[in-house]
Design an enzyme around this catalytic site. Structure first.
Site, PDB file in Angstrom:
ATOM      1  N   TRP A  51       1.141  -1.002  -0.001  1.00  0.00           N
ATOM      2  CA  TRP A  51      -0.121   0.327  -0.310  1.00  0.00           C
ATOM      3  C   TRP A  51       0.524   1.428   0.225  1.00  0.00           C
ATOM      4  O   TRP A  51       2.158   1.647   0.467  1.00  0.00           O
ATOM      5  CB  TRP A  51      -1.230   0.351   0.809  1.00  0.00           C
ATOM      6  CG  TRP A  51      -2.015   1.514   1.125  1.00  0.00           C
ATOM      7  CD1 TRP A  51      -3.089   2.129   0.146  1.00  0.00           C
ATOM      8  CD2 TRP A  51      -1.477   2.779   2.293  1.00  0.00           C
ATOM      9  NE1 TRP A  51      -2.756   3.044   0.823  1.00  0.00           N
ATOM     10  CE2 TRP A  51      -2.034   3.496   1.915  1.00  0.00           C
ATOM     11  CE3 TRP A  51      -0.187   2.540   3.019  1.00  0.00           C
ATOM     12  CZ2 TRP A  51      -2.489   4.657   2.724  1.00  0.00           C
ATOM     13  CZ3 TRP A  51      -0.323   4.288   3.816  1.00  0.00           C
ATOM     14  CH2 TRP A  51      -1.015   5.094   3.464  1.00  0.00           C
ATOM     15  N   HIS A  84     -12.149   1.192   1.963  1.00  0.00           N
ATOM     16  CA  HIS A  84     -11.240   2.166   1.040  1.00  0.00           C
ATOM     17  C   HIS A  84     -12.389   2.435   0.090  1.00  0.00           C
ATOM     18  O   HIS A  84     -11.785   2.561  -1.598  1.00  0.00           O
ATOM     19  CB  HIS A  84      -9.411   1.443   0.874  1.00  0.00           C
ATOM     20  CG  HIS A  84      -8.977   1.842   1.427  1.00  0.00           C
ATOM     21  ND1 HIS A  84      -7.819   1.566   1.393  1.00  0.00           N
ATOM     22  CD2 HIS A  84      -8.480   2.126   2.885  1.00  0.00           C
ATOM     23  CE1 HIS A  84      -6.818   1.328   2.631  1.00  0.00           C
ATOM     24  NE2 HIS A  84      -7.570   2.178   3.562  1.00  0.00           N
ATOM     25  N   ASP A 136     -10.978   3.684   9.946  1.00  0.00           N
ATOM     26  CA  ASP A 136     -10.241   2.029  10.550  1.00  0.00           C
ATOM     27  C   ASP A 136     -10.722   2.385  12.624  1.00  0.00           C
ATOM     28  O   ASP A 136      -9.941   2.053  13.392  1.00  0.00           O
ATOM     29  CB  ASP A 136      -8.869   2.402  10.476  1.00  0.00           C
ATOM     30  CG  ASP A 136      -8.314   3.086   9.671  1.00  0.00           C
ATOM     31  OD1 ASP A 136      -8.217   1.412   8.487  1.00  0.00           O
ATOM     32  OD2 ASP A 136      -7.425   3.303   8.870  1.00  0.00           O
ATOM     33  N   LYS A 167      -7.339   2.526  -2.856  1.00  0.00           N
ATOM     34  CA  LYS A 167      -7.146   3.057  -1.747  1.00  0.00           C
ATOM     35  C   LYS A 167      -7.900   4.522  -2.818  1.00  0.00           C
ATOM     36  O   LYS A 167      -8.219   4.775  -3.563  1.00  0.00           O
ATOM     37  CB  LYS A 167      -6.434   3.780  -1.086  1.00  0.00           C
ATOM     38  CG  LYS A 167      -7.144   4.944   0.308  1.00  0.00           C
ATOM     39  CD  LYS A 167      -5.790   5.113   1.664  1.00  0.00           C
ATOM     40  CE  LYS A 167      -6.867   5.445   2.504  1.00  0.00           C
ATOM     41  NZ  LYS A 167      -5.516   5.912   3.277  1.00  0.00           N
ATOM     42  N   ASP A 172     -12.536   7.349   5.714  1.00  0.00           N
ATOM     43  CA  ASP A 172     -11.282   5.477   6.608  1.00  0.00           C
ATOM     44  C   ASP A 172     -10.636   5.569   7.763  1.00  0.00           C
ATOM     45  O   ASP A 172      -9.582   5.964   8.406  1.00  0.00           O
ATOM     46  CB  ASP A 172     -10.535   5.783   5.553  1.00  0.00           C
ATOM     47  CG  ASP A 172      -9.777   4.721   5.770  1.00  0.00           C
ATOM     48  OD1 ASP A 172      -9.688   3.617   5.830  1.00  0.00           O
ATOM     49  OD2 ASP A 172      -8.687   4.664   4.882  1.00  0.00           O
ATOM     50  N   ASP A 214      -9.425  -3.296   1.429  1.00  0.00           N
ATOM     51  CA  ASP A 214     -10.469  -2.509   2.738  1.00  0.00           C
ATOM     52  C   ASP A 214     -11.113  -2.190   2.599  1.00  0.00           C
ATOM     53  O   ASP A 214     -11.926  -0.801   1.845  1.00  0.00           O
ATOM     54  CB  ASP A 214      -8.355  -1.538   2.810  1.00  0.00           C
ATOM     55  CG  ASP A 214      -8.528  -1.343   4.242  1.00  0.00           C
ATOM     56  OD1 ASP A 214      -9.264  -0.548   4.955  1.00  0.00           O
ATOM     57  OD2 ASP A 214      -7.538  -0.823   4.964  1.00  0.00           O
ATOM     58  N   ASP A 251      -7.756  -4.362   9.621  1.00  0.00           N
ATOM     59  CA  ASP A 251      -6.985  -3.405   9.681  1.00  0.00           C
ATOM     60  C   ASP A 251      -7.611  -1.959   9.958  1.00  0.00           C
ATOM     61  O   ASP A 251      -8.100  -1.412   9.528  1.00  0.00           O
ATOM     62  CB  ASP A 251      -6.958  -2.677   7.956  1.00  0.00           C
ATOM     63  CG  ASP A 251      -5.687  -1.635   7.923  1.00  0.00           C
ATOM     64  OD1 ASP A 251      -4.688  -1.028   9.016  1.00  0.00           O
ATOM     65  OD2 ASP A 251      -5.249  -1.332   6.703  1.00  0.00           O
ATOM     66  N   GLU A 293      -2.892  -3.203  -2.632  1.00  0.00           N
ATOM     67  CA  GLU A 293      -4.173  -1.992  -2.142  1.00  0.00           C
ATOM     68  C   GLU A 293      -4.523  -0.854  -2.395  1.00  0.00           C
ATOM     69  O   GLU A 293      -4.002   0.481  -2.736  1.00  0.00           O
ATOM     70  CB  GLU A 293      -3.997  -2.561  -0.242  1.00  0.00           C
ATOM     71  CG  GLU A 293      -4.823  -1.679   0.249  1.00  0.00           C
ATOM     72  CD  GLU A 293      -4.721  -1.814   1.949  1.00  0.00           C
ATOM     73  OE1 GLU A 293      -3.772  -2.190   2.713  1.00  0.00           O
ATOM     74  OE2 GLU A 293      -5.399  -1.106   2.555  1.00  0.00           O
ATOM     75  N   HIS A 298      -8.678  -6.014   3.847  1.00  0.00           N
ATOM     76  CA  HIS A 298      -8.711  -5.645   5.080  1.00  0.00           C
ATOM     77  C   HIS A 298      -9.340  -5.488   5.958  1.00  0.00           C
ATOM     78  O   HIS A 298     -10.256  -4.328   5.751  1.00  0.00           O
ATOM     79  CB  HIS A 298      -7.448  -4.579   5.197  1.00  0.00           C
ATOM     80  CG  HIS A 298      -6.013  -4.547   5.085  1.00  0.00           C
ATOM     81  ND1 HIS A 298      -5.352  -3.387   4.418  1.00  0.00           N
ATOM     82  CD2 HIS A 298      -5.630  -5.832   5.253  1.00  0.00           C
ATOM     83  CE1 HIS A 298      -3.961  -3.921   4.992  1.00  0.00           C
ATOM     84  NE2 HIS A 298      -4.086  -5.075   4.921  1.00  0.00           N
TER      85      HIS A 298
HETATM   86  C1  RNT Z   1      -3.886   2.946   5.227  1.00  0.00           C
HETATM   87  C2  RNT Z   1      -3.658   1.392   4.869  1.00  0.00           C
HETATM   88  C3  RNT Z   1      -3.168   0.050   4.961  1.00  0.00           C
HETATM   89  C4  RNT Z   1      -3.078   0.946   6.119  1.00  0.00           C
HETATM   90  C5  RNT Z   1      -1.562  -0.595   6.713  1.00  0.00           C
HETATM   91  C6  RNT Z   1      -0.728   0.391   7.833  1.00  0.00           C
HETATM   92  O1  RNT Z   1      -5.405   3.480   4.442  1.00  0.00           O
HETATM   93  O2  RNT Z   1      -5.118   0.326   4.863  1.00  0.00           O
HETATM   94  O3  RNT Z   1      -3.878  -1.018   5.059  1.00  0.00           O
HETATM   95  O4  RNT Z   1      -3.402   0.342   7.339  1.00  0.00           O
HETATM   96  O5  RNT Z   1      -0.526  -0.327   5.863  1.00  0.00           O
HETATM   97 ZN    ZN Z   2      -5.514  -1.307   4.688  1.00  0.00          ZN
END
Ligand code: RNT
Ligand code: ZN
Length: 415
Positions: free
Chosen positions: A182, A259, A293, A225, A291, A256, A323, A223, A283
């Site tokens: 990523w 994302h 998390d 985003k 985003d 993810d 994640d 990955e 993720h």
């Molecule tokens: C960031 C991505 C990525 C990170 C990690 C720490 O938006 O989701 O995966 O969260 O690599």
């Molecule tokens: Zn991620």
């Protein structure tokens, strides 16, 4: 030694044609790759550390953050002890464990060897991620797509070394290590030449991936985003960019859950991308308005994701990673709650009367489908989960809450 609740639950599910024993056996075979970065707010163990950067941000100042690899491993041991089954640890390159002070383009397997010794002791598989953020050469929020070839080369070298380290981790542990890429690359304001940036990213990735590695040891993942803080206008590695890249280059695609646009269903994407990809990396995360998390809940998004994995027969082709990072609560509790929620979602999906649901839909009896999904919500899935925990010698309910609280108090004196 089954408890009475389970004995009853087993019969109730059997009446619906569902085998609770088979569901628990299947669940025990699903490893979750728990992310190391929830334990220390995405800081890592490099000599020079600062804010995460790259458009990601852990917020909060709850006491107890792990400050050293040993503290992180101690916290992880506690967390895995509260989670039924055998799992994996997802490491980031900035979590190296060494007295040396290598820059990102100098990292080697030896810098991570203590993690391998520990993973062997604990019976854990390892996954890996190059770290393309929290570094002076990433301050522009451009790495592999930077206009400066010198900066691109620096990050390409980091990526190559990460692949080599990941392959060695996989070989040492006899279990293919996913190396997930990523990069934060993007633009705060509207760029005029998106194409050149994307061509640079593609060329850098091609160079980074040039050396072949044994897939039994290492699997490449990419990955995508949508946006990040300070990268609002354009992300170079968008979903369309990486979907195409993964298909052309036969890498895993990492989806993810934070994302995408907030109303998009990531669960809905699985069957579509699975038609063009051999394997998928998830993720699992919880975006809130952005985003953000947050720790994953047992909510509809997660339940639908698990149901798609089970109903579309994608478990064998999907690596489930987590994640999220929340620094306002106990970090170990966050790991335990989030990971168990992923497992609970999978268990619920495995306990659903799949054949009956599929048959109703195939015969276009949408009323039957709706009755089944809604009646199913009353079935005693919690009793099966409790039995699963008991069989794996893991607490649940009030005993679990007691353990989580005690451990949080225990680490609270860390400054
Ligand atoms: C960031 C991505 C990525 C990170 C990690 C720490 O938006 O989701 O995966 O969260 O690599
Ligand atoms: Zn991620």
């Amino acid at each position: 030694m089954s408890n009475q609740n389970y004995t009853l639950a087993r019969q109730i599910f059997a009446d619906w044609g569902v085998d609770t024993e088979a569901a628990m056996d299947r669940l025990a075979q699903i490893p979750i790759s728990m992310h190391c970065w929830q334990g220390d707010d995405v800081v890592g163990f490099e000599a020079k550390t600062g804010a995460s950067g790259g458009g990601i941000q852990a917020t909060g100042n709850h006491p107890g953050r792990a400050r050293t690899p040993d503290e992180l491993r101690t916290d992880l041991e506690f967390a895995y002890g509260q989670i039924p089954g055998n799992h994996r640890l997802n490491l980031h390159a900035m979590y190296l464990d060494t007295d040396a002070n290598p820059d990102r383009d100098e990292i080697e397997y030896d810098h991570f060897a203590p993690w391998v010794e520990w993973a062997k002791e604990q019976g854990l598989g390892l996954d890996f991620n190059p770290t393309f953020f929290a570094h002076a050469k990433a301050d522009d929020n451009l790495t592999l797509s930077h206009p400066d070839a010198g900066i691109r080369d620096f990050w390409i070298e980091h990526g190559k070394r990460s692949r080599e380290i990941a392959a060695r981790l996989g070989a040492e542990l006899n279990s293919a290590c996913v190396n997930n890429i990523w990069v934060p690359d993007g633009y705060k304001d509207t760029p005029v030449d998106r194409m050149s940036a994307r061509v640079r990213l593609e060329t850098s990735l091609d160079t980074m991936f040039a050396d072949a590695h044994d897939p039994a040891q290492m699997l490449d993942a990419v990955e995508s985003k949508l946006f990040g803080i300070g990268v609002e206008a354009c992300t170079v590695g968008s979903h369309e960019f990486y979907l195409g890249y993964a298909i052309r280059n036969k890498t895993l695609l990492c989806l993810d859950m934070g994302h995408f646009h907030p109303t998009e269903s990531v669960a809905d994407k699985l069957s579509s991308v699975a038609l063009s990809l051999d394997q998928i990396l998830l993720h699992v995360s919880r975006p809130m308005r952005w985003d953000s998390d947050h720790v994953i809940l047992l909510n509809d998004d997660i339940l639908q994701m698990a149901q798609e994995l089970v109903f579309a027969d994608l478990l064998e082709r999907t690596r489930i990673g987590l994640d999220f990072f929340d620094a306002t609560i106990s970090r170990t509790a966050a790991w335990v709650i989030g990971t168990r929620n992923m497992q609970k979602a999978l268990l619920r999906a495995l306990l659903m009367p799949r054949e009956a649901l599929m048959a109703a839909e195939a015969s276009m009896d949408n009323t039957a489908r709706l009755m089944l999904t809604e009646e199913f919500k009353d079935l005693p899935t919690g009793s099966v989960w409790a039995e699963f925990c008991a069989r794996h010698s893991v607490d649940q309910g009030q005993a679990l809450i007691g353990s989580l609280s005690a451990y949080d108090s225990h680490v609270s004196s860390r400054s």
